[in-house]
Motif scaffolding. Structure first.
Motif, PDB file in Angstrom:
ATOM      1  N   ARG B  12     -21.724  50.436 -47.031  1.00 44.00           N
ATOM      2  CA  ARG B  12     -22.669  49.747 -46.151  1.00 44.00           C
ATOM      3  C   ARG B  12     -21.955  48.891 -45.139  1.00 44.00           C
ATOM      4  N   MET B  13     -20.865  48.312 -45.594  1.00 38.47           N
ATOM      5  CA  MET B  13     -20.132  47.431 -44.706  1.00 38.47           C
ATOM      6  C   MET B  13     -19.638  48.177 -43.484  1.00 38.47           C
ATOM      7  N   PHE B  14     -19.483  49.490 -43.679  1.00 41.21           N
ATOM      8  CA  PHE B  14     -18.977  50.246 -42.542  1.00 41.21           C
ATOM      9  C   PHE B  14     -20.088  50.923 -41.734  1.00 41.21           C
ATOM     10  N   ASP B  15     -21.312  50.734 -42.166  1.00 40.39           N
ATOM     11  CA  ASP B  15     -22.439  51.254 -41.367  1.00 40.39           C
ATOM     12  C   ASP B  15     -22.502  50.516 -40.046  1.00 40.39           C
ATOM     13  N   LYS B  16     -22.914  51.254 -39.052  1.00 44.19           N
ATOM     14  CA  LYS B  16     -23.127  50.584 -37.765  1.00 44.19           C
ATOM     15  C   LYS B  16     -24.471  49.857 -37.813  1.00 44.19           C
ATOM     16  N   ASN B  17     -24.525  48.697 -37.261  1.00 42.01           N
ATOM     17  CA  ASN B  17     -25.852  48.126 -37.048  1.00 42.01           C
ATOM     18  C   ASN B  17     -26.273  48.409 -35.608  1.00 42.01           C
ATOM     19  N   LEU B  18     -27.431  47.926 -35.252  1.00 41.44           N
ATOM     20  CA  LEU B  18     -27.973  48.274 -33.941  1.00 41.44           C
ATOM     21  C   LEU B  18     -27.036  47.844 -32.808  1.00 41.44           C
ATOM     22  N   GLN B  19     -26.445  46.675 -32.995  1.00 38.24           N
ATOM     23  CA  GLN B  19     -25.551  46.191 -31.933  1.00 38.24           C
ATOM     24  C   GLN B  19     -24.367  47.122 -31.755  1.00 38.24           C
ATOM     25  N   ASP B  20     -23.836  47.596 -32.904  1.00 34.83           N
ATOM     26  CA  ASP B  20     -22.717  48.523 -32.816  1.00 34.83           C
ATOM     27  C   ASP B  20     -23.125  49.775 -32.068  1.00 34.83           C
ATOM     28  N   ASN B  57     -31.954  49.481 -41.613  1.00 40.59           N
ATOM     29  CA  ASN B  57     -30.972  49.442 -40.529  1.00 40.59           C
ATOM     30  C   ASN B  57     -30.989  50.762 -39.756  1.00 40.59           C
ATOM     31  N   CYS B  60     -34.079  51.011 -37.677  1.00 42.85           N
ATOM     32  CA  CYS B  60     -33.958  50.106 -36.546  1.00 42.85           C
ATOM     33  C   CYS B  60     -33.195  50.795 -35.407  1.00 42.85           C
TER      34      CYS B  60
END
Lengths: 263, 1145
Positions: B12-20, B57, B60
């Protein structure tokens, strides 16, 4: 009824697309493009109404837009809406955005554009037509009074807007900051202004109060992603030096903190 | 397990969030699509994870991609998963995604019903709010049906935030599930007076939206809105209400009259431009609805026009634009008041803003008069020259043509001027509207006979300079005018000064570069021209000149024979053969001109564009029936192309028949004419566009133009239209001088009382330069008079055309989710408790005014139920009157549309509340008496006057002999014996309605008043004074007002016991109970309180507040009516009247 709300930048990149009537995605994009070409052709000192015609819905519909610095806010409405009222509504929406993202630069620009034309007393009548309010609502009038008259107005024009002083408190109170992904919050704010194509609330204070309450709730739930993920996502960007200092998210310039501390 | 968890959280830590994602898209400008498809793959992986946070996420990010135009409907199920998360953060993401991509076609949407219901009843207002917002975007008919009751409950939520949203979403629910409107309406109405301004505003919003589509159902709310308008300070609400009134006033002119004053006050007092503008708009709507036969509201018009002028003069372009927009509305009904601001509007033509210029152009269209046309067009022509950008110039061009040609060239006094304008327009470069100019040239030349000579002269010059026109603007479509020029020169070649020269011009090699259809016209008209040259030369006895022309044709025509365009080629080769034939005859010195010109003999007459459509289909003709048996389905595929080819061959063969010799042609033509004459489906009165023989009958019937030319028609070269303007001015000046002289002489004779009048010049004063009769377009004799413009049956708002004043039936309850053994929470019928009672719970206000208000509202409601029907009828009539003045409007009540949810047993028979009053050879009077809503001792008598004579009826006056009890309301200052003037005149065949107010003291008895209508009937023979006596009958029922009453209040009323009782019985009734009740309701102004089988209780109230209750029971063939009323005499009289009605059943 409001049929659609489109926000795009000077290059036609959509920043918010909200249709209240079903259109397939490709048609939506086409409408955004055509609308962009329509408004792009228009000077800033001509009227803000466009007969939309074949775009959406036909002759009963009008495009009512405002252009703020790099952003176009376009509302497509039918004849049941008051044209001047919608112009005011756009203003309310933009001001709410401004209030909710207090360190937004681009949107701040809007209010400084008329700098030279507003004297320190901030008399409304001397404003350029562009930012002149048509005073659709009593509540709105209060908002505008705050904005354009008396001491507040001169505050607005001082190098540091008054909001900057208290932004830390506001952040603590659950107001949006650059750390939150921008696109959805703009939608959430819009949802408190317009619902299902009908005007829901025109009183800016109410809207902001709602948004802040929701954000507090979200904060208490721990937000969408925990802190570690954010830190790592920064690390993931291998070319650290290339990270832009200012990231344009939804055309809201957001200052990126110095990431060197993570390296 | 624990390991998996850890692994999951590291992933999960390596998932992109929307900003990424947003940042990534920016960094991949070159291969954005590829990057996004990568991201979508990642998102798909994320959606497979168990963690709801990961899914949220992912969703989103999908929402962002949706905005960029990517279809995300494949993730619909995951979106629902996120929607059902318990955390608000995720729920909000889920609902946002759903609102962006769910629609009626999303199949998983039905899975959401229970989740949404759960969220709606959630203790957290945020969950509820988010669910409501989401639902407002994707509500389907099923969701609407299932959730309507839950949402309705939320309308009374304790938090105004939820109430507000619930009220708004109801509109969407109504749209998708119209059956929910009636049960939910009482509560919605209640919300109009919610203490929270936001909720109030939302309710106003919804009702305005509903009323805009079906205004007549909401007339009963007018008093409530009126109250809101005068009390509210929220400009948003005011704007909505004022807009709503704009939609209501056309249905209820009396409302308009009441509105004028408060609106005018608002206009004066408000500082908000938006409100001012909407007020002006509604005042305009009111004035439009009042414009027929009402005292003048010139003050209001002036106020509106003044305010609009301020808007237009404002430096704010938006205000300017809206001012012009509203001005154009006034223009339709009060052109005079707008015309005085011509200067301002002409100024707007110079505005830098194109939208404003276009608006100003629209206004100009309505502002031209005979006097101002030339000046305005001159100004527009100047703009055409200056205009940058082809779109605006094209718009100008079309507007010039529109303005000039409007209502059959009504404003053109000098057609030479118009032709020169058209010719000047041809010099425009790069216009798309060549065909428009061409069409105008053709139209004018054909319809205005007097102008032909001039037109031909102009056109020949145009043809002469054709290479110029064609070469420079070939691609721009201006060459279309050559089409018209060639045709006009050919068709009216007898007017040509130098036909040889024109012939030469039309045969130039350059012509072959023109588009095919224009060349074709050239070729065809060359022949016409040739024919007329031959005739001229032969008559002049110059065969050499004729032979020269033949030679020219023989030389030049081959270039057309080689044309790539089939039409041109074909015509050219035909004509070439013909000319060769003529050459042979010429060589033998046989005169051919006569025969040749016979080819083109006859007049062309304009036919109205809709003529064909308006021919009624004769009885017994089935247009859909096969003429020949349809080809059997067994036809193999191979055969079909063959058949098509065959057909095509035939088509090609047809024109060749033209080569048959003249005699044969003539014979065939004659035969065809005979056939047409005996053919009932052929439009006889309109000559076909084909040529006819000169002596053909029918030409004489055409209205022929008689022209008295006062201006010499000789024009050297292309004249400038400006010369005409000058000429015209001079001419008018001369005319005026002459007139003044005449006046002076008269004045001198009369005396010197009046000094010189102002030099005003009305339209009528301007005599046209040429007395031009415009040949009217022909219509078939039995054309249908009306244009049917049926509404779109698919209109989603049609379903919401629901009567809201009828009490709720059991079947209409909203479906309520029930637990197996639990009771339904709250039957929605309780919503129908009368407003009066509810209000009494509210904190004490001034009780008196409060009561008054609620009474007024009730009155308003019932007024509209009565008026609604009547008004509809009137409107229909007016419409009819406009369309065909001859047809007698039917005075019958159309049955109301079948109401939603309450199926009626049988259709109601047509009913009319208008009774005949009197009739003579001139006029027929019918009347209806209605209790007044404002005053407790007034009734309004609506008299419909129908002129069925051939004279104009004017100076109508109604005088009535007052009785002690009943008096007619007369204008102030007039005596008891004076009549009251009828505020309109009646042209032949027209009917109109006048209203008179009477004051009544005691209403317990029926009254009769004698009266007289006096009027002057004026026809060609002169005017006569006429009279018509009548007797006005005020029945007791006419003092009753339809007042709805709920059963509780009804029971209480009966319990109170201070009512007197009486009853009647009528035998021999065969009518169904439903119809019976409808009749009593309609004629005696009752409303049904409750109905059980064949027994019903009814209620009504008199204008003075008497309660009347009826119990109607139907036996085998008899009906008994028991009545209770606070006044015994009144009850007795009423029952007698009811008996009379029943006896007719």
């Amino acid at each position: 009824m409001i049929q659609a709300i489109l926000v795009f930048n000077n290059h036609g990149k959509p920043r918010l697309v909200r249709f209240y009537q079903r259109f397939p995605e490709e048609i939506q994009q086409q409408i955004v493009r055509e609308t962009f070409h329509l408004v792009l052709k228009r000077d800033d000192n001509i009227c803000n109404f466009l007969e939309g015609g074949s775009l959406i819905g036909g002759s009963d519909y009008k495009l009512i837009y405002r252009h703020y610095a790099t952003l176009y806010f376009v509302f497509c409405v039918d004849s049941s809406e008051s044209e001047l009222g919608i112009l005011d509504l756009i203003q309310v929406f933009v001001e709410t955005l401004d209030k909710c993202f207090e360190n937004v630069c681009e949107l701040d620009l809007i209010f400084h554009m008329d700098k030279d034309r507003v004297d320190r007393a901030g008399c409304v009548t001397q404003l350029s037509p562009r930012s002149c309010s048509y005073k659709a609502a009593g509540t709105l009038r209060r908002g505008f009074a705050r904005m354009y008259t008396g001491s507040v107005c001169s505050h607005r024009l001082c190098p540091q807007p008054p909001l900057c002083h208290c932004w830390k408190e506001r952040r603590a109170a659950g107001c949006l900051t650059w750390e939150d992904p921008v696109v959805s919050p703009v939608h959430y704010i819009l949802q408190e202004v317009v619902m299902g194509g009908m005007v829901l609330e025109t009183n800016m204070n109410e809207i902001v109060a709602q948004i802040e309450a929701q954000n507090r709730l979200e904060k208490s739930e721990g937000g969408l992603s925990a802190a570690p993920a954010r830190a790592v996502s920064a690390v993931k960007n291998i070319n650290l030096p290339e990270i832009p200092r200012n990231i344009n998210l939804g055309d809201l310039n957001i200052k990126v903190p110095n990431l060197s501390q993570f390296v | 397990m624990a390991l998996r968890m850890v692994k999951g959280s590291i992933d999960r830590m390596f998932d992109k969030n929307l900003q990424d994602l947003v940042r990534g898209i920016r960094n991949h400008k070159e291969d954005e699509a590829k990057y996004i498809s990568q991201c979508i793959d990642e998102i798909k992986q994320e959606l497979k994870q168990d963690s709801i946070a990961v899914k949220a996420n992912a969703v989103c990010k999908l929402t962002y991609l949706q905005m960029l135009g990517y279809d995300i409907s494949w993730a619909a199920f995951n979106i629902i998963e996120v929607m059902s998360a318990s955390k608000f953060t995720f729920k909000r993401i889920g609902y946002l995604a759903a609102s962006q991509c769910f629609h009626e076609g999303t199949d998983v949407i039905m899975l959401t019903t229970n989740q949404i219901r759960k969220d709606l009843s959630s203790p957290s207002q945020h969950d509820t709010g988010v669910a409501l917002t989401g639902l407002s975007c994707f509500v389907t008919p099923d969701l609407a049906r299932d959730l309507a009751n839950d949402i309705m409950t939320l309308m009374s939520h304790t938090k105004p935030y939820i109430r507000k949203k619930a009220v708004l979403i109801m509109y969407k629910v109504f749209l998708k599930h119209p059956e929910s409107l009636r049960p939910a309406f009482p509560r919605l109405k209640e919300k109009l007076e919610d203490p929270d301004p936001g909720v109030q505003s939302a309710a106003v919003n919804v009702i305005c939206e509903l009323a805009r589509r079906n205004p007549k159902n909401y007339l009963s709310l007018a008093p409530l809105f009126f109250k809101l308008m005068t009390s509210s300070t929220n400009n948003w609400v005011l704007i909505k209400i004022i807009k709503l009134f704009g939609a209501l006033t056309p249905l209820e002119p009396r409302l308009g009259k009441k509105l004028i004053e408060p609106l005018t006050n608002l206009i004066h007092s408000t500082s908000a431009m938006s409100l001012l503008y909407e007020c002006v708009n509604t005042v305009i709507a009111v004035l439009i609805s009042l414009s027929s036969g009402m005292p003048n509201h010139s003050a209001s018009i002036q106020l509106c026009v003044q305010k609009l002028r301020i808007l237009i003069e404002d430096s704010d372009q938006n205000l300017k634009y809206l001012g012009l927009l509203a001005m154009s509305k006034i223009l339709k009904t009060h052109p005079k008041s707008v015309q005085s601001h011509k200067d301002l509007i002409l100024q707007c033509l110079d505005d830098k803003d194109e939208s404003i210029r276009l608006r100003a152009l629209d206004l100009l269209y309505g502002m031209v008069s005979k006097k101002s046309l030339m000046e305005i067009v001159k100004k527009l022509m100047a703009h055409v020259d200056k205009a940058e950008g082809t779109t605006y110039r094209d718009e100008l061009l079309t507007k010039i043509i529109d303005i000039c040609s409007q209502s059959n060239y009504q404003h053109i006094t000098n057609f030479e001027w118009y032709i020169s304008i058209l010719v000047e327009l041809t010099r425009l470069e790069g216009t798309r509207h060549g065909h428009l100019i061409a069409a105008q040239m053709l139209d004018v030349a054909i319809r205005v006979k007097a102008i032909r000579k001039f037109a031909v002269a102009q056109m020949s010059v145009l043809l002469d300079s054709a290479p110029l026109v064609a070469s420079s603007t070939q691609r721009n479509g201006i060459c279309e005018v050559l089409y018209a020029a060639a045709w006009i020169c050919g068709e009216f070649s007898e007017h040509l000064q130098e036909p040889q020269r024109t012939l030469e011009a039309m045969l130039r090699p350059k012509v072959t570069t023109l588009p095919g259809h224009i060349q074709a016209v050239y070729v065809q008209n060359v022949l016409k021209l040739y024919a007329s040259i031959l005739q001229q030369e032969e008559q002049a006895g110059q065969p050499e000149a004729a032979q020269q022309a033949t030679q020219l044709l023989l030389e030049r025509l081959p270039q057309f024979v080689q044309s790539a365009d089939l039409e041109v080629q074909e015509r050219a080769s035909c004509i070439l053969q013909l000319v060769k034939h003529v050459q042979k005859l010429q060589a033998k010195a046989v005169p051919v001109a006569e025969e040749l010109s016979a080819l083109f003999a006859g007049e062309l007459n304009p036919v109205a564009p809709k003529a064909q459509k308006k021919v009624p289909v004769p009885e017994g003709l089935d247009l859909d029936a096969w003429i020949n048996e349809p080809p059997s389905d067994s036809d193999s595929e191979d055969e079909r192309p063959k058949a098509m080819f065959h057909e095509e061959e035939q088509r090609h063969a047809k024109p060749r028949q033209a080569e048959v010799d003249e005699e044969e042609l003539a014979r065939r033509r004659e035969a065809r004419r005979q056939e047409q004459a005996s053919n009932p489906f052929y439009i006889k009165s309109s000559p076909s566009p084909h040529k006819r023989y000169q002596d053909a009958p029918g030409v004489e019937h055409i209205p022929v133009v008689q022209i008295d030319l006062s201006v010499p028609l000789k024009v050297p070269g292309l004249p400038l239209s400006e010369q005409y303007v000058k000429l015209e001015e001079e001419r008018r000046h001369r005319q005026k001088l002459e007139k003044d002289k005449r006046k002076k002489r008269k004045k001198e004779k009369r005396g010197r009382r009046r000094h010189g009048s102002l030099p005003t010049e009305s339209d009528e004063d301007i005599a046209p330069a040429q007395q031009v009769d415009i040949v009217t377009e022909e219509m078939p004799e039995n054309a249908l008079p009306s244009d049917e413009d049926d509404k779109d049956p698919n209109d989603p708002y049609r379903a919401l055309d629901i009567d809201l004043d009828k009490p709720l039936a059991d079947s209409e309850k909203l479906p309520v989710l029930k637990h197996r053994n639990a009771q339904a929470p709250k039957p929605p019928e309780k919503e129908d408790v009368p407003v009066v009672e509810k209000k009494s719970k509210k904190p004490k206000k001034k009780e008196k005014t409060h009561k008054e208000r609620s009474r007024k509202r009730e009155e308003g409601r019932k007024k509209s139920t009565q008026k609604k029907k009547k008004h509809k009828k009137e409107k229909e009539e007016r419409g009819k009157d406009k369309k065909s003045k001859k047809r007698r409007p039917e005075r019958e009540e159309a049955t109301e549309p079948v109401q939603n949810g309450a199926p009626q047993e049988e259709p109601l028979p047509p009913m009319s509340s208008y009774c005949p009053l009197a009739e003579n050879a001139y006029v027929k009077m019918t009347y209806d008496v209605q209790g007044s809503l404002q005053e407790d001792s007034q009734v309004t008598v609506s008299v419909i006057l129908e002129n069925h004579s051939r004279s104009l009826l004017k100076n109508m006056e109604l005088s009535v002999l007052d009785s002690l009890n009943t008096k007619m309301a007369r204008p102030e200052g007039s005596s008891v014996h004076d009549g009251v003037p009828v505020p309109f005149q009646l042209p032949p065949g027209v009917s109109n309605e006048a209203q008179f107010v009477f004051s009544v003291q005691s209403i317990v008895m029926a009254q009769k008043l004698k009266g007289t209508l006096s009027f002057i009937a004026k026809d060609e023979d002169g005017a006569t004074q006429e009279k018509l006596d009548f007797k006005l009958h005020f029945s007791c029922s006419s003092y009753l007002l339809t007042t709805p009453c709920c059963s509780d209040a009804f029971a209480k009323l009966l319990e109170s016991g201070d009512l007197s009782v009486s009853s009647i019985k009528v035998d021999g009734i065969s009518m169904s109970f439903q119809n019976l009740l409808a009749r009593i309701c309609f004629h005696h102004h009752f409303s049904v309180v409750e109905r059980v089988d064949s027994c019903a209780s009814m209620y009504s109230r008199s204008i003075q507040g008497h309660h009347v209750c009826l119990l109607v029971k139907k036996g085998e063939s008899s009906v008994s009516v028991d009545g209770k009323c606070s006044d015994a005499t009144m009850l007795g009289n009423l029952l007698e009247e009811v008996k009379g009605t029943l006896a007719q059943c």
